[in-house]
Design a protein around this motif. Structure first.
Motif, PDB file in Angstrom:
ATOM      1  N   GLU A   1      -4.007  12.211  -4.732  1.00 32.74           N
ATOM      2  CA  GLU A   1      -3.067  13.123  -4.096  1.00 32.74           C
ATOM      3  C   GLU A   1      -3.622  13.595  -2.753  1.00 32.74           C
ATOM      4  O   GLU A   1      -4.836  13.642  -2.550  1.00 32.74           O
ATOM      5  CB  GLU A   1      -2.830  14.322  -5.023  1.00 32.74           C
ATOM      6  CG  GLU A   1      -1.567  15.098  -4.760  1.00 32.74           C
ATOM      7  CD  GLU A   1      -1.344  16.163  -5.808  1.00 32.74           C
ATOM      8  OE1 GLU A   1      -1.975  17.232  -5.694  1.00 32.74           O
ATOM      9  OE2 GLU A   1      -0.559  15.917  -6.747  1.00 32.74           O
ATOM     10  N   ALA A   2      -2.726  13.916  -1.838  1.00 27.52           N
ATOM     11  CA  ALA A   2      -3.151  14.385  -0.516  1.00 27.52           C
ATOM     12  C   ALA A   2      -4.085  15.578  -0.646  1.00 27.52           C
ATOM     13  O   ALA A   2      -3.833  16.510  -1.413  1.00 27.52           O
ATOM     14  CB  ALA A   2      -1.931  14.763   0.314  1.00 27.52           C
ATOM     15  N   GLY A   3      -5.191  15.551   0.093  1.00 23.81           N
ATOM     16  CA  GLY A   3      -6.175  16.624   0.049  1.00 23.81           C
ATOM     17  C   GLY A   3      -7.272  16.408  -0.961  1.00 23.81           C
ATOM     18  O   GLY A   3      -8.234  17.173  -1.014  1.00 23.81           O
ATOM     19  N   SER A   4      -7.152  15.369  -1.786  1.00 24.17           N
ATOM     20  CA  SER A   4      -8.199  15.045  -2.759  1.00 24.17           C
ATOM     21  C   SER A   4      -8.625  13.606  -2.556  1.00 24.17           C
ATOM     22  O   SER A   4      -8.029  12.866  -1.784  1.00 24.17           O
ATOM     23  CB  SER A   4      -7.700  15.261  -4.189  1.00 24.17           C
ATOM     24  OG  SER A   4      -6.658  14.341  -4.483  1.00 24.17           O
TER      25      SER A   4
ATOM     26  N   VAL B   1       0.846  -1.197   0.000  1.00 24.30           N
ATOM     27  CA  VAL B   1       0.000   0.000   0.000  1.00 24.30           C
ATOM     28  C   VAL B   1       0.880   1.245   0.000  1.00 24.30           C
ATOM     29  O   VAL B   1       1.826   1.362   0.786  1.00 24.30           O
ATOM     30  CB  VAL B   1      -0.929   0.005   1.228  1.00 24.30           C
ATOM     31  CG1 VAL B   1      -1.727   1.297   1.288  1.00 24.30           C
ATOM     32  CG2 VAL B   1      -1.876  -1.189   1.172  1.00 24.30           C
ATOM     33  N   CYS B   2       0.577   2.160  -0.893  1.00 27.06           N
ATOM     34  CA  CYS B   2       1.333   3.410  -0.982  1.00 27.06           C
ATOM     35  C   CYS B   2       1.126   4.230   0.291  1.00 27.06           C
ATOM     36  O   CYS B   2      -0.018   4.530   0.666  1.00 27.06           O
ATOM     37  CB  CYS B   2       0.884   4.200  -2.206  1.00 27.06           C
ATOM     38  SG  CYS B   2       1.670   5.816  -2.364  1.00 27.06           S
TER      39      CYS B   2
ATOM     40  N   CYS C   1      -1.934  10.397  -7.195  1.00 23.95           N
ATOM     41  CA  CYS C   1      -0.800  10.497  -6.281  1.00 23.95           C
ATOM     42  C   CYS C   1       0.504  10.478  -7.087  1.00 23.95           C
ATOM     43  O   CYS C   1       0.676   9.649  -7.975  1.00 23.95           O
ATOM     44  CB  CYS C   1      -0.839   9.336  -5.287  1.00 23.95           C
ATOM     45  SG  CYS C   1       0.636   9.164  -4.263  1.00 23.95           S
ATOM     46  N   LYS C   2       1.419  11.376  -6.776  1.00 21.67           N
ATOM     47  CA  LYS C   2       2.672  11.465  -7.525  1.00 21.67           C
ATOM     48  C   LYS C   2       3.598  10.285  -7.235  1.00 21.67           C
ATOM     49  O   LYS C   2       4.441   9.933  -8.060  1.00 21.67           O
ATOM     50  CB  LYS C   2       3.381  12.786  -7.195  1.00 21.67           C
ATOM     51  CG  LYS C   2       2.652  14.033  -7.690  1.00 21.67           C
ATOM     52  CD  LYS C   2       3.447  15.278  -7.378  1.00 21.67           C
ATOM     53  CE  LYS C   2       2.785  16.520  -7.972  1.00 21.67           C
ATOM     54  NZ  LYS C   2       1.447  16.766  -7.438  1.00 21.67           N
ATOM     55  N   VAL C   3       3.469   9.669  -6.073  1.00 18.50           N
ATOM     56  CA  VAL C   3       4.356   8.555  -5.712  1.00 18.50           C
ATOM     57  C   VAL C   3       3.977   7.270  -6.437  1.00 18.50           C
ATOM     58  O   VAL C   3       4.828   6.561  -6.969  1.00 18.50           O
ATOM     59  CB  VAL C   3       4.344   8.333  -4.185  1.00 18.50           C
ATOM     60  CG1 VAL C   3       5.196   7.118  -3.817  1.00 18.50           C
ATOM     61  CG2 VAL C   3       4.830   9.573  -3.463  1.00 18.50           C
TER      62      VAL C   3
END
Length: 385
Positions: free
Chosen positions: A162-165, A152-153, A206-208
């Motif tokens: 992404e964080a916040g979405s 899990v990322c 998510c960018k990761v």
């Protein structure tokens, strides 16, 4: 032409249960399905009629209306023929067939297809081959293994967003995870091409993990191997397989055990076998030998005078551990009498004295008896020309 009674079409009584209706429909649908009867218009019509009958009788409200008013309950939008008491049923075979197919044949297609977004994306199961020694199989052990897997990322906590979405409902399938396309009177259901059947789409990945909700990583696991396992034993580690897509359940990890061949012992279930060579003098005169056990201890065996090759000594409770119990199998030690080699002249002389001094039938009863039988055989046979 008047419509045939729905119960007669399916070949069931009017008191048939839901299971009886399903069994009857399944049998007839398999018989008259257009794929099994290409180009047969009569079979296609029959298939449509039995599907229409089942769609009505499988629904309690529709069945109650049909039992009371017959086919009139569904004519004219349910407002005619029965004094307008129909209840407003709107039977549409084309749009309802996919649901009928799901209900009756879903178990043959993987257990039904509703709610694609709820279970899609489950992580794949993984396999790991682990080799252990016979001693580890006897005593049990804990092994450390490293498995390359998806986890899990951490950046998005598996959501893929992404964080916040957060993921939003798919606009194509309205969150259903599937779309329908009509072909004639059939309705074909497919996974939504936009969301891949998940029912949700990610506007800001998510960018990761690039929206997958998981990343690739090697993890170290501790595997407990119980005493008494056998070659080919499978151990399942629930949830230690590939991580699911965007929060879906993880798969499982299956450990397949193989046991290395031992240089001394041979295993057969819970029992252990091995051969031990003993000197000719020990076999003839008797004596005592010391042999190893799988648990690391030493066991003394008394060799009776006159022991022959192939004689087995059974040592109770000295074999392998029995899985999930406190019991052990037995150990069988088989003797192999070793003929001496590289004799000195004096040793050869002593053996010749022994060979001529004693009675052969007393010191070597097996060989004496065998050659006596050979002699009798030749004495009773007809000479060859």
């Amino acid at each position: 032409m008047a419509k045939q009674d729905y119960y007669e079409l399916l070949g069931v009584s009017r008191t048939a249960s839901a299971d009886d209706l399903k069994k009857a429909y399944r049998k007839l649908a398999m018989q008259y399905h257009p794929d099994r009867n290409p180009g047969d218009a009569a079979a296609e019509l029959k298939f449509k009629e039995i599907s229409e009958a089942y769609d009505v009788l499988r629904d309690d409200d529709k069945r109650a209306a049909y039992d009371r008013f017959g086919h009139a309950a569904f004519e004219g939008g349910g407002r005619g023929g029965a004094g307008g008491a129909g209840g407003g049923f709107d039977f549409n075979f084309a749009s309802g067939f996919a649901d009928i197919f799901d209900e009756v044949f879903g178990e043959f297609m993987g257990g039904g297809r509703r709610g694609g977004g709820a279970t899609s994306g489950r992580g794949s199961d993984l396999r790991y081959n682990l080799e252990i020694s016979l001693e580890d199989a006897f005593a049990g052990t804990t092994a450390k293994i490293q498995v390359a897997s998806s986890i899990v990322c951490e950046a998005c906590d598996g959501s893929g967003a992404e964080a916040g979405s957060k993921p939003v409902s798919c606009p194509t399938c309205s969150g259903m995870g599937k779309v329908r396309a009509q072909q004639g009177f059939f309705t074909i259901e497919r996974p939504c091409p936009t969301c891949g059947g998940a029912g949700r789409v990610i506007e800001k990945p998510c960018k990761v993990c690039a929206g997958a909700g998981r990343t690739r990583q090697e993890k170290t696991l501790s595997v407990t191997i119980p005493a008494g396992v056998e070659d080919g034993t499978r151990i399942r580690l629930t949830g230690e397989g590939e991580a699911g897509v965007r929060g879906a359940p993880a798969g499982d990890l299956y450990i397949f055990l193989s046991i290395r061949p031992h240089r001394i012992f041979q295993r057969d279930g819970a029992n252990i076998f091995y051969r031990v060579p003993i000197p000719m003098t020990t076999a003839a005169l008797g004596g005592q030998i010391e042999v190893p056990s799988i648990d690391g201890s030493r066991v003394k065996i008394v060799i009776p005078a006159g022991t022959q090759t192939g004689h087995q000594f059974r040592l109770r409770g000295k074999g392998m551990s029995v899985l999930r119990s406190n019991q052990r199998g037995d150990m069988y030690v088989e003797t192999s009498v070793e003929t001496p080699v590289n004799l000195t002249p004096r040793q050869q002389e002593l053996l010749r004295e022994f060979d001529t001094a004693g009675e052969a039938d007393q010191t070597h009863p097996q060989s004496s008896g065998f050659f006596q039988r050979v002699k009798e055989f030749f004495a009773g046979s007809t000479p060859s020309e």
